[in-house]
Design a protein around this motif. Structure first.
Motif, PDB file in Angstrom:
ATOM      1  N   VAL A  51       0.818  -1.210   0.000  1.00  0.00           N
ATOM      2  CA  VAL A  51       0.000   0.000   0.000  1.00  0.00           C
ATOM      3  C   VAL A  51       0.854   1.263   0.000  1.00  0.00           C
ATOM      4  CG1 VAL A  51      -0.211   0.161   2.521  1.00  0.00           C
ATOM      5  CG2 VAL A  51      -2.010   1.104   1.065  1.00  0.00           C
ATOM      6  N   ASP A  80     -11.380  -0.771   5.007  1.00  0.00           N
ATOM      7  CA  ASP A  80     -11.434  -1.871   4.052  1.00  0.00           C
ATOM      8  C   ASP A  80     -11.390  -3.180   4.831  1.00  0.00           C
ATOM      9  OD1 ASP A  80      -8.845  -2.060   4.951  1.00  0.00           O
ATOM     10  OD2 ASP A  80      -7.965  -2.306   2.968  1.00  0.00           O
ATOM     11  N   HIS A 129      -8.896  -5.081   5.588  1.00  0.00           N
ATOM     12  CA  HIS A 129      -7.786  -5.136   6.539  1.00  0.00           C
ATOM     13  C   HIS A 129      -8.146  -4.399   7.833  1.00  0.00           C
ATOM     14  CE1 HIS A 129      -4.875  -6.977   3.839  1.00  0.00           C
ATOM     15  NE2 HIS A 129      -5.169  -6.083   2.909  1.00  0.00           N
ATOM     16  N   ASN A 155      -6.110   4.180   8.165  1.00  0.00           N
ATOM     17  CA  ASN A 155      -6.250   3.319   6.984  1.00  0.00           C
ATOM     18  C   ASN A 155      -4.911   2.784   6.503  1.00  0.00           C
ATOM     19  OD1 ASN A 155      -6.256   3.236   3.713  1.00  0.00           O
ATOM     20  ND2 ASN A 155      -8.136   2.390   4.547  1.00  0.00           N
ATOM     21  N   TRP A 156      -3.982   3.668   6.133  1.00  0.00           N
ATOM     22  CA  TRP A 156      -2.712   3.187   5.582  1.00  0.00           C
ATOM     23  C   TRP A 156      -1.916   2.401   6.623  1.00  0.00           C
ATOM     24  CZ3 TRP A 156       2.119   4.047   7.450  1.00  0.00           C
ATOM     25  CH2 TRP A 156       2.309   5.125   8.322  1.00  0.00           C
ATOM     26  N   VAL A 212      -3.771  -1.070   6.962  1.00  0.00           N
ATOM     27  CA  VAL A 212      -3.724  -1.816   5.700  1.00  0.00           C
ATOM     28  C   VAL A 212      -2.337  -2.436   5.519  1.00  0.00           C
ATOM     29  CG1 VAL A 212      -3.764  -1.651   3.185  1.00  0.00           C
ATOM     30  CG2 VAL A 212      -5.552  -0.555   4.530  1.00  0.00           C
ATOM     31  N   GLN A 242      -1.198  -6.340   5.499  1.00  0.00           N
ATOM     32  CA  GLN A 242      -0.527  -6.947   4.340  1.00  0.00           C
ATOM     33  C   GLN A 242       0.739  -7.686   4.735  1.00  0.00           C
ATOM     34  OE1 GLN A 242      -0.016  -3.442   1.886  1.00  0.00           O
ATOM     35  NE2 GLN A 242      -1.848  -3.885   0.673  1.00  0.00           N
TER      36      GLN A 242
END
Length: 279
Positions: free
Chosen positions: A72, A201, A203, A241-242, A245, A249
């Motif tokens: 990401v 999302d 994740h 979010n980031w 995420v 991942q």
């Protein structure tokens, strides 16, 4: 001066909206009995639910994400648009990258966006592009056939209703074909630099439930967003979010999470269910 505890009747008064009727109590001091009232702010703060250990969870995740080397970080929506393009073109490209990203790995989305940009990624150019050609450009993103239709429909709306730009609010963004709440909040953050909500999302949804950052288990990303925003400070919304995420991942994977590598392994409710992680 406010008291240090919330009485049962004080809780009831706050919940009923009668914060001006919060009860008092007497404190005996050198000058006799002093009447002290619980302020509405004090009571509300004490009633506000927060997840156990969430600050330590967050600190550890930041530490694990300090390298910013997850997919990401390299190929997410913030990396897919042409930063030298006109502002309205950049915003359009952000929107399309997020539309393509649904049910698709960042690597695949990035590759599709590269092909689209090489083809010409503007409202007018996409309107001039046939569905068959557009499909070949974005393949193999998830549900690419449906996304071709959504992109064409949305682009037409942008030209007719917004002068080729994109909406600057969530209410209008979610009316566009193929755009949901998660995308809308991320568009607001990335394209308009406005924090309207947390982009949740799969994740973020999964990790929030594993860490028990929600009062009770949530069934959908949208339910998770509402639950997180209820207690989380707004100045964290853009980061979450980031941060999650990338964490999802690399470490907190959907299947077989790497709990032995996680700094939260001793304080994560999800990890504690599987003792073999600590062997």
């Amino acid at each position: 001066m406010s008291s240090a505890r919330v009485t049962r009747s004080g809780r009831k008064a706050l919940e009923s909206g009668e914060s001006d009727k919060l009860p008092s109590r007497g404190i005996r001091g050198k000058k006799g009995v002093q009447v002290v009232y619980d302020s509405a702010e004090d009571v509300e703060k004490k009633l506000k639910w927060e997840p156990p250990n969430w600050q330590k969870h967050l600190e550890n995740i930041r530490q694990m994400r300090r390298g910013r080397d997850a997919p990401v970080d390299q190929m997410g929506a913030e990396k897919c648009f042409d930063q030298n393009a006109a502002p309205e073109v950049m915003r359009y490209q952000v929107l399309l990258s997020l539309m393509l990203s649904s049910q698709t790995k960042d690597q695949v989305t990035s590759a599709a966006m590269t092909k689209l940009r090489e083809h010409g990624l503007t409202v007018q150019k996409i309107l001039e592009t046939g569905e068959e050609t557009l499909g070949k450009l974005i393949y193999p993103v998830g549900f690419w056939k449906s996304k071709v239709k959504y992109i064409k429909q949305t682009t037409e709306i942008l030209r007719e209703k917004y002068g080729g730009d994109i909406p600057d609010n969530v209410a209008e963004l979610v009316k566009l074909p193929g755009v949901g709440p998660k995308m809308a909040h991320l568009v607001m953050d990335i394209a308009w630099n406005k924090v309207s909500g947390i982009g949740v999302d799969t994740h973020v949804h999964r990790i929030s439930n594993r860490l028990k950052w929600v009062k009770k288990e949530t069934k959908s990303p949208e339910d998770t967003r509402v639950a997180l925003e209820d207690w989380m400070s707004r100045d964290l919304w853009s980061e979450i979010n980031w941060l999650l995420v990338g964490f999802g991942q690399q470490i907190c994977l959907p299947v077989s999470p790497r709990c032995s590598e996680c700094l939260n392994r001793d304080i994560c409710p999800g990890a504690k269910k599987k003792k073999d992680f600590f062997l």
